[in-house]
Design an enzyme around this catalytic site. Sequence first.
Site, PDB file in Angstrom:
ATOM      1  CB  CYS A 132      -3.682   3.358  -1.376  1.00 37.36           C
ATOM      2  SG  CYS A 132      -4.767   4.648  -1.339  1.00 37.36           S
ATOM      3  CG  ASP A 164       0.753  -2.220   5.751  1.00 35.66           C
ATOM      4  OD1 ASP A 164      -0.325  -2.513   6.792  1.00 35.66           O
ATOM      5  OD2 ASP A 164       0.514  -1.749   4.775  1.00 35.66           O
ATOM      6  CG  HIS A 176      -1.986   0.962   1.089  1.00 32.10           C
ATOM      7  ND1 HIS A 176      -1.714   2.245   1.864  1.00 32.10           N
ATOM      8  CD2 HIS A 176      -3.286   0.957   1.275  1.00 32.10           C
ATOM      9  CE1 HIS A 176      -2.809   3.052   1.854  1.00 32.10           C
ATOM     10  NE2 HIS A 176      -3.770   2.079   1.427  1.00 32.10           N
ATOM     11  CD  GLN A 230      -6.953  -4.563   4.219  1.00 33.12           C
ATOM     12  OE1 GLN A 230      -7.715  -5.546   4.724  1.00 33.12           O
ATOM     13  NE2 GLN A 230      -7.040  -3.419   3.935  1.00 33.12           N
ATOM     14  CE  LYS A 264      -7.202   0.000   6.009  1.00 30.04           C
ATOM     15  NZ  LYS A 264      -7.788   0.482   4.884  1.00 30.04           N
TER      16      LYS A 264
END
Length: 419
Positions: free
Chosen positions: A376, A208, A132, A211, A234
């Site tokens: 993104c 990261d 991302h 998610q 999220k």
Amino acid sequence: MSSTHATVRDPLDVARIQADFPILRRTVHGKRLVYLDSANSSQKPQSVLDAMDRHYREYYANIHRGVYTISEESTAAYTGAHEKVAHFINAGSMREIVFTKNITEAINLVAYSWARANLRAGDPIVLTDMEHHANVVPWHILAAERGVELRWITLTDDYHLDLTDLDQLLDGAKLLAVSGMSNVLGTINDIPRLAEAAHAAGARVLVDAAQAVPHLPVDVQAWGADFVGFTGHKMLGPSGIGGLWAPEDLLDAMPPFLGGGEMISDVSRDGFTPNELPWKFEAGTMPIVEATGLAAAIDYLEALGMDAVRLHEKQLTAYALNALDERFGDRLTIYGPRDVETRGGTLSFLLDGIHAHDVSQVLDEDGVCVRAGHHCAKPLMRVLGVPATTRASFYVYNDEADVDTLVDALVTAEKFFAI
Ligand SMILES: Cc1ncc(COP(=O)(O)O)c(C=O)c1O
């Protein structure tokens, strides 16, 4: 349409879960709202809304500052939210959890504090083609400012990281910055393996997990990385709060990121002494009530059980892959792995000859919310050779009826654009 997991019982009572999300009771264009954009931002259960409402109504005050009852209650809730996150991702203690406004800020914290203190011109940073922008642009900025070298792990034909040249890419590297789960492809990366290889090469590892944390059971100690970022909106929590996990010794050795109130233990004309962890990295008035909302979101997810969340999403994704294949065959291209063991419930696709944005607009007419665009992840779009995809993404409140509605709406879109 049949599920490939028809014999396995869904571990979540989705009908009950749906009843917990007030927004799912509304209609759009006279149709039931089918929310398939949770990879973008999730919806919020009543318990999160209630917890935040109660904080504002009953004990709202700034934290750390007051010696009066409601300020102490507010501070206790805020500290408790750190503890809740620490437990949720199996951190060593709440001192290892720094709140930020989102994961973008968490990654920038690492880039501005750790990287600027430790990296020099020519030092390699290894990224991947599925990152991302939040895990790309801070490193581009650093490259422009410091002359660090960016290296890229490419993708295999089945949308996994191509680790053939991993050792060469990591040779001399100072940092591997990698997504836990791709927000476009759904690919779940093997973090323990990557962390081991990076550490063997002397590189730090940043994950990261924007998610991964909402959708998988995440154990930061089992992952073995050095930095893990997450974002509250999220994972059923409010927007405006996210965070960074790193081990205490690493955070201790890092210079402060933002300077101001709360992040100091002393200030004089001559300088300042930083506060203890994690407050050293939390400058200014923080998202106090959002922290309470995040804690309530974690309570909700823990009550469901992250293993159950993962199993539900695996089953629903298998059902969706099947349904899309059966209905559209070669006319629909799915960008992501087919094996649900190595992917999450994020389905990016293109319908032959129809632009991603046009598809999502027609879907909206049927109450179906999906995202269209580059998500993104423009470096990835360049690798895929497409300007955009349509993306449907699942969460705990989605069921097979939602997938059926998506498929029917896509049929409508195909007919509409065939005319
Ligand atoms: C994989 C990934 N990383 C980072 C982000 C950025 O999240 P935020 O905007 O909350 O900082 C997102 C959000 O789309 C994401 O999917």
